[in-house]
Design a protein around this motif. Structure first.
Motif, PDB file in Angstrom:
ATOM      1  N   LYS A   3     -38.648 -41.070  41.466  1.00 39.80           N
ATOM      2  CA  LYS A   3     -39.083 -39.721  41.100  1.00 39.80           C
ATOM      3  C   LYS A   3     -39.853 -39.754  39.784  1.00 39.80           C
ATOM      4  O   LYS A   3     -40.842 -39.049  39.620  1.00 39.80           O
ATOM      5  N   ALA A   4     -39.415 -40.582  38.838  1.00 37.73           N
ATOM      6  CA  ALA A   4     -40.122 -40.696  37.560  1.00 37.73           C
ATOM      7  C   ALA A   4     -41.552 -41.177  37.781  1.00 37.73           C
ATOM      8  O   ALA A   4     -42.496 -40.668  37.169  1.00 37.73           O
ATOM      9  N   ARG A   5     -41.728 -42.130  38.669  1.00 37.97           N
ATOM     10  CA  ARG A   5     -43.077 -42.620  38.984  1.00 37.97           C
ATOM     11  C   ARG A   5     -43.929 -41.514  39.611  1.00 37.97           C
ATOM     12  O   ARG A   5     -45.105 -41.364  39.278  1.00 37.97           O
ATOM     13  N   GLN A   6     -43.322 -40.745  40.519  1.00 36.45           N
ATOM     14  CA  GLN A   6     -44.041 -39.634  41.144  1.00 36.45           C
ATOM     15  C   GLN A   6     -44.468 -38.616  40.089  1.00 36.45           C
ATOM     16  O   GLN A   6     -45.597 -38.110  40.137  1.00 36.45           O
ATOM     17  N   LEU A   7     -43.577 -38.319  39.153  1.00 35.13           N
ATOM     18  CA  LEU A   7     -43.887 -37.343  38.106  1.00 35.13           C
ATOM     19  C   LEU A   7     -45.003 -37.852  37.194  1.00 35.13           C
ATOM     20  O   LEU A   7     -45.880 -37.086  36.791  1.00 35.13           O
ATOM     21  N   ARG A   8     -44.976 -39.139  36.889  1.00 41.58           N
ATOM     22  CA  ARG A   8     -46.025 -39.735  36.056  1.00 41.58           C
ATOM     23  C   ARG A   8     -47.363 -39.703  36.798  1.00 41.58           C
ATOM     24  O   ARG A   8     -48.397 -39.349  36.232  1.00 41.58           O
ATOM     25  N   GLU A   9     -47.350 -40.036  38.072  1.00 38.01           N
ATOM     26  CA  GLU A   9     -48.568 -39.993  38.878  1.00 38.01           C
ATOM     27  C   GLU A   9     -49.090 -38.559  39.002  1.00 38.01           C
ATOM     28  O   GLU A   9     -50.305 -38.345  39.032  1.00 38.01           O
ATOM     29  N   TYR A  10     -48.187 -37.599  39.071  1.00 40.57           N
ATOM     30  CA  TYR A  10     -48.590 -36.198  39.140  1.00 40.57           C
ATOM     31  C   TYR A  10     -49.347 -35.798  37.874  1.00 40.57           C
ATOM     32  O   TYR A  10     -50.330 -35.069  37.943  1.00 40.57           O
ATOM     33  N   VAL A  11     -48.884 -36.278  36.718  1.00 38.85           N
ATOM     34  CA  VAL A  11     -49.578 -35.981  35.463  1.00 38.85           C
ATOM     35  C   VAL A  11     -51.003 -36.523  35.522  1.00 38.85           C
ATOM     36  O   VAL A  11     -51.954 -35.837  35.147  1.00 38.85           O
ATOM     37  N   ASN A  12     -51.169 -37.740  36.003  1.00 38.95           N
ATOM     38  CA  ASN A  12     -52.514 -38.323  36.109  1.00 38.95           C
ATOM     39  C   ASN A  12     -53.395 -37.507  37.059  1.00 38.95           C
ATOM     40  O   ASN A  12     -54.573 -37.274  36.772  1.00 38.95           O
ATOM     41  N   ALA A  13     -52.834 -37.056  38.177  1.00 41.75           N
ATOM     42  CA  ALA A  13     -53.595 -36.228  39.116  1.00 41.75           C
ATOM     43  C   ALA A  13     -53.980 -34.901  38.464  1.00 41.75           C
ATOM     44  O   ALA A  13     -55.102 -34.415  38.639  1.00 41.75           O
ATOM     45  N   TYR A  14     -53.064 -34.339  37.699  1.00 38.96           N
ATOM     46  CA  TYR A  14     -53.328 -33.091  36.976  1.00 38.96           C
ATOM     47  C   TYR A  14     -54.478 -33.290  35.980  1.00 38.96           C
ATOM     48  O   TYR A  14     -55.368 -32.452  35.874  1.00 38.96           O
ATOM     49  N   LEU A  15     -54.454 -34.403  35.275  1.00 38.40           N
ATOM     50  CA  LEU A  15     -55.509 -34.684  34.299  1.00 38.40           C
ATOM     51  C   LEU A  15     -56.868 -34.868  34.983  1.00 38.40           C
ATOM     52  O   LEU A  15     -57.884 -34.378  34.494  1.00 38.40           O
ATOM     53  N   ILE A  16     -56.883 -35.567  36.097  1.00 41.11           N
ATOM     54  CA  ILE A  16     -58.131 -35.768  36.836  1.00 41.11           C
ATOM     55  C   ILE A  16     -58.682 -34.418  37.281  1.00 41.11           C
ATOM     56  O   ILE A  16     -59.871 -34.139  37.134  1.00 41.11           O
TER      57      ILE A  16
END
Length: 100
Positions: A43-56
């Motif tokens: 879940k932590a990895r998913q949340l981190r990846e979500y931040v990157n998607a949000y930034l993009i």
């Protein structure tokens, strides 16, 4: 561009932890995210990846490494640090009042 994959953002473990992590950590690793949300590594990895998607999606800089900027992460996850600090102030005042 829209974030293609939406995820459920879990509740934070507690206000004190959220404010402490924000103040202490300029960048968040998976372990910090796990502590903040009380979640597992996946879940932590998913949340981190979500931040990157949000930034993009919002034309922000993405570093692509194993960390994310704390300020960006809290924004992406909808965590209002000013509101959290105000809540923490109320908690501290209450504890002092109860302690007498």
């Amino acid at each position: 561009m829209k974030i293609e994959k939406r995820i459920r953002i879990p509740c934070i473990v507690n206000v004190e932890t959220a404010v402490r992590i924000y103040n202490e950590k300029p960048r968040l690793r998976n372990g910090d995210i796990m502590e903040l949300f009380g979640c597992g590594l996946s879940k932590a990895r998913q949340l981190r990846e979500y931040v990157n998607a949000y930034l993009i999606e919002n034309d922000g800089p993405v570093t692509g490494d194993a960390t994310v900027e704390t300020e960006d992460a809290y924004l992406a996850w909808g965590l209002d640090i000013d509101a959290l600090r105000a809540r923490l102030d109320q908690i501290v005042k209450y504890r002092k009042k109860v302690a007498g």
